[in-house]
Motif scaffolding. Sequence first.
Motif, PDB file in Angstrom:
ATOM      1  N   TYR A 109     -13.882  47.627  27.006  1.00  0.00           N
ATOM      2  CA  TYR A 109     -12.519  47.084  26.900  1.00  0.00           C
ATOM      3  C   TYR A 109     -12.185  46.258  28.139  1.00  0.00           C
ATOM      4  CZ  TYR A 109      -7.487  46.869  26.210  1.00  0.00           C
ATOM      5  OH  TYR A 109      -6.204  46.420  26.058  1.00  0.00           O
ATOM      6  N   TYR A 110     -12.573  46.741  29.290  1.00  0.00           N
ATOM      7  CA  TYR A 110     -12.355  45.983  30.521  1.00  0.00           C
ATOM      8  C   TYR A 110     -13.103  44.647  30.474  1.00  0.00           C
ATOM      9  CZ  TYR A 110     -12.680  44.600  35.399  1.00  0.00           C
ATOM     10  OH  TYR A 110     -12.632  43.883  36.562  1.00  0.00           O
ATOM     11  N   ALA A 111     -14.338  44.667  29.998  1.00  0.00           N
ATOM     12  CA  ALA A 111     -15.122  43.432  29.896  1.00  0.00           C
ATOM     13  C   ALA A 111     -14.459  42.444  28.934  1.00  0.00           C
ATOM     14  CB  ALA A 111     -16.550  43.750  29.438  1.00  0.00           C
ATOM     15  N   PHE A 112     -13.959  42.930  27.806  1.00  0.00           N
ATOM     16  CA  PHE A 112     -13.275  42.054  26.865  1.00  0.00           C
ATOM     17  C   PHE A 112     -11.990  41.489  27.472  1.00  0.00           C
ATOM     18  CE2 PHE A 112     -16.007  43.989  23.708  1.00  0.00           C
ATOM     19  CZ  PHE A 112     -16.208  42.960  22.800  1.00  0.00           C
ATOM     20  N   LYS A 113     -11.282  42.306  28.239  1.00  0.00           N
ATOM     21  CA  LYS A 113     -10.052  41.831  28.886  1.00  0.00           C
ATOM     22  C   LYS A 113     -10.360  40.722  29.885  1.00  0.00           C
ATOM     23  CE  LYS A 113      -6.328  43.595  29.071  1.00  0.00           C
ATOM     24  NZ  LYS A 113      -5.096  43.144  28.428  1.00  0.00           N
TER      25      LYS A 113
ATOM     26  N   MET B  47     -13.202  38.718  29.886  1.00  0.00           N
ATOM     27  CA  MET B  47     -13.941  37.586  29.325  1.00  0.00           C
ATOM     28  C   MET B  47     -13.097  36.689  28.438  1.00  0.00           C
ATOM     29  SD  MET B  47     -17.798  39.056  28.578  1.00  0.00           S
ATOM     30  CE  MET B  47     -17.415  39.366  26.916  1.00  0.00           C
ATOM     31  N   PHE B  48     -12.110  37.246  27.743  1.00  0.00           N
ATOM     32  CA  PHE B  48     -11.356  36.488  26.752  1.00  0.00           C
ATOM     33  C   PHE B  48      -9.876  36.482  27.096  1.00  0.00           C
ATOM     34  CE2 PHE B  48     -14.949  38.430  24.451  1.00  0.00           C
ATOM     35  CZ  PHE B  48     -15.601  37.274  24.038  1.00  0.00           C
ATOM     36  N   ASN B  49      -9.210  35.387  26.731  1.00  0.00           N
ATOM     37  CA  ASN B  49      -7.758  35.323  26.924  1.00  0.00           C
ATOM     38  C   ASN B  49      -7.045  36.340  26.048  1.00  0.00           C
ATOM     39  OD1 ASN B  49      -7.954  33.274  28.766  1.00  0.00           O
ATOM     40  ND2 ASN B  49      -7.668  31.657  27.245  1.00  0.00           N
ATOM     41  N   LYS B  50      -7.457  36.453  24.824  1.00  0.00           N
ATOM     42  CA  LYS B  50      -6.912  37.442  23.885  1.00  0.00           C
ATOM     43  C   LYS B  50      -7.912  38.587  23.758  1.00  0.00           C
ATOM     44  CE  LYS B  50      -3.348  35.044  22.266  1.00  0.00           C
ATOM     45  NZ  LYS B  50      -1.995  35.484  22.184  1.00  0.00           N
ATOM     46  N   GLY B  51      -8.224  39.229  24.878  1.00  0.00           N
ATOM     47  CA  GLY B  51      -9.236  40.276  24.911  1.00  0.00           C
ATOM     48  C   GLY B  51      -8.901  41.460  24.037  1.00  0.00           C
ATOM     49  N   ASP B  52      -7.608  41.799  23.930  1.00  0.00           N
ATOM     50  CA  ASP B  52      -7.204  42.930  23.088  1.00  0.00           C
ATOM     51  C   ASP B  52      -7.555  42.677  21.627  1.00  0.00           C
ATOM     52  OD1 ASP B  52      -6.118  44.196  25.299  1.00  0.00           O
ATOM     53  OD2 ASP B  52      -4.141  43.320  24.968  1.00  0.00           O
ATOM     54  N   LEU B  53      -7.234  41.486  21.161  1.00  0.00           N
ATOM     55  CA  LEU B  53      -7.493  41.140  19.766  1.00  0.00           C
ATOM     56  C   LEU B  53      -8.994  41.080  19.480  1.00  0.00           C
ATOM     57  CD1 LEU B  53      -6.340  40.279  17.034  1.00  0.00           C
ATOM     58  CD2 LEU B  53      -6.400  37.929  17.852  1.00  0.00           C
ATOM     59  N   VAL B  54      -9.733  40.457  20.359  1.00  0.00           N
ATOM     60  CA  VAL B  54     -11.187  40.358  20.177  1.00  0.00           C
ATOM     61  C   VAL B  54     -11.813  41.754  20.207  1.00  0.00           C
ATOM     62  CG1 VAL B  54     -13.321  39.429  21.148  1.00  0.00           C
ATOM     63  CG2 VAL B  54     -11.253  38.036  21.159  1.00  0.00           C
ATOM     64  N   PHE B  55     -11.377  42.589  21.149  1.00  0.00           N
ATOM     65  CA  PHE B  55     -11.872  43.962  21.245  1.00  0.00           C
ATOM     66  C   PHE B  55     -11.605  44.721  19.955  1.00  0.00           C
ATOM     67  CE2 PHE B  55     -10.942  48.419  22.153  1.00  0.00           C
ATOM     68  CZ  PHE B  55     -12.116  48.831  22.741  1.00  0.00           C
ATOM     69  N   SER B  56     -10.380  44.629  19.441  1.00  0.00           N
ATOM     70  CA  SER B  56     -10.033  45.346  18.214  1.00  0.00           C
ATOM     71  C   SER B  56     -10.870  44.877  17.031  1.00  0.00           C
ATOM     72  CB  SER B  56      -8.546  45.171  17.898  1.00  0.00           C
ATOM     73  OG  SER B  56      -7.764  45.809  18.858  1.00  0.00           O
TER      74      SER B  56
ATOM     75  N   TYR C 257       3.011  53.332  42.501  1.00  0.00           N
ATOM     76  CA  TYR C 257       1.820  52.767  43.111  1.00  0.00           C
ATOM     77  C   TYR C 257       2.200  51.610  44.032  1.00  0.00           C
ATOM     78  CZ  TYR C 257      -0.919  55.482  39.837  1.00  0.00           C
ATOM     79  OH  TYR C 257      -1.485  56.508  39.139  1.00  0.00           O
ATOM     80  N   ASP C 258       3.242  51.817  44.846  1.00  0.00           N
ATOM     81  CA  ASP C 258       3.690  50.753  45.741  1.00  0.00           C
ATOM     82  C   ASP C 258       2.654  50.441  46.812  1.00  0.00           C
ATOM     83  OD1 ASP C 258       6.031  50.519  44.356  1.00  0.00           O
ATOM     84  OD2 ASP C 258       7.135  51.901  45.652  1.00  0.00           O
ATOM     85  N   TYR C 259       2.033  51.459  47.362  1.00  0.00           N
ATOM     86  CA  TYR C 259       1.101  51.246  48.464  1.00  0.00           C
ATOM     87  C   TYR C 259      -0.296  50.880  47.991  1.00  0.00           C
ATOM     88  CZ  TYR C 259       4.848  53.391  51.083  1.00  0.00           C
ATOM     89  OH  TYR C 259       6.057  53.659  51.621  1.00  0.00           O
ATOM     90  N   PHE C 260      -0.726  51.496  46.913  1.00  0.00           N
ATOM     91  CA  PHE C 260      -2.062  51.246  46.380  1.00  0.00           C
ATOM     92  C   PHE C 260      -1.943  50.931  44.886  1.00  0.00           C
ATOM     93  CE2 PHE C 260      -2.564  54.342  49.797  1.00  0.00           C
ATOM     94  CZ  PHE C 260      -3.364  53.609  50.651  1.00  0.00           C
ATOM     95  N   PRO C 261      -1.722  49.670  44.525  1.00  0.00           N
ATOM     96  CA  PRO C 261      -1.581  49.348  43.102  1.00  0.00           C
ATOM     97  C   PRO C 261      -2.884  49.594  42.359  1.00  0.00           C
ATOM     98  CG  PRO C 261      -1.606  47.355  44.438  1.00  0.00           C
ATOM     99  CD  PRO C 261      -1.614  48.509  45.389  1.00  0.00           C
ATOM    100  N   GLN C 262      -2.739  50.016  41.113  1.00  0.00           N
ATOM    101  CA  GLN C 262      -3.911  50.302  40.294  1.00  0.00           C
ATOM    102  C   GLN C 262      -4.546  49.016  39.801  1.00  0.00           C
ATOM    103  OE1 GLN C 262      -2.756  52.951  37.162  1.00  0.00           O
ATOM    104  NE2 GLN C 262      -4.430  54.283  37.692  1.00  0.00           N
ATOM    105  N   SER C 263      -5.852  49.005  39.771  1.00  0.00           N
ATOM    106  CA  SER C 263      -6.574  47.842  39.258  1.00  0.00           C
ATOM    107  C   SER C 263      -6.630  47.914  37.733  1.00  0.00           C
ATOM    108  CB  SER C 263      -7.984  47.801  39.829  1.00  0.00           C
ATOM    109  OG  SER C 263      -8.739  48.891  39.334  1.00  0.00           O
ATOM    110  N   VAL C 264      -6.954  46.794  37.133  1.00  0.00           N
ATOM    111  CA  VAL C 264      -7.091  46.741  35.679  1.00  0.00           C
ATOM    112  C   VAL C 264      -8.245  47.642  35.231  1.00  0.00           C
ATOM    113  CG1 VAL C 264      -7.573  45.222  33.717  1.00  0.00           C
ATOM    114  CG2 VAL C 264      -6.111  44.437  35.565  1.00  0.00           C
TER     115      VAL C 264
END
Length: 145
Positions: A68-72, A74-83, A3-10
């Motif tokens: 999951y995107y919203a948690f990522k 909104m929060f610094n530790k979005g993965d942990l909060v999401f889980s 994805y050199d030319y078009f990097p994927q967004s989160v």
Amino acid sequence: MNYDYFPQSVFSRTLLTSVFAGILATLGCLIYDVIFRQSTHFNLNPLINVSTLIFAVNLIFLVIGACYYAFKKMFNKGDLVFSIVFILLTLFCAWRGEAAHRSADKVLNSEFHTLLLGVILIMGFTASIIIPVLFNNRKFRDFVV
């Protein structure tokens, strides 16, 4: 993938990861459904059947990917909060699923509760554990997403 030319967004990575996890959850639910129905001869199928599992699980996982995107974001530790939130949501859905009344026959009602609980637990485990693990796995990202 390169994805050199078009990097994927989160956002696109979270959705693609959740779609992949939804496919895994669908396969898990279908395998559980087939094994459960063959072992118990459970025949109430208008609510939980192959078509509802295939379509509903994948649509639900698209929504979970957006969450999951919203948690990522909104929060610094979005993965942990999401889980944590989705483990609690899974436990809540399992608790409320026990209150469902599907049939006047106690055996069929009990079998329905077991089938519903299995589907809820498979989806909850996949959402709360598999999505964050796959999203943060570099090998998975390079291979699939």
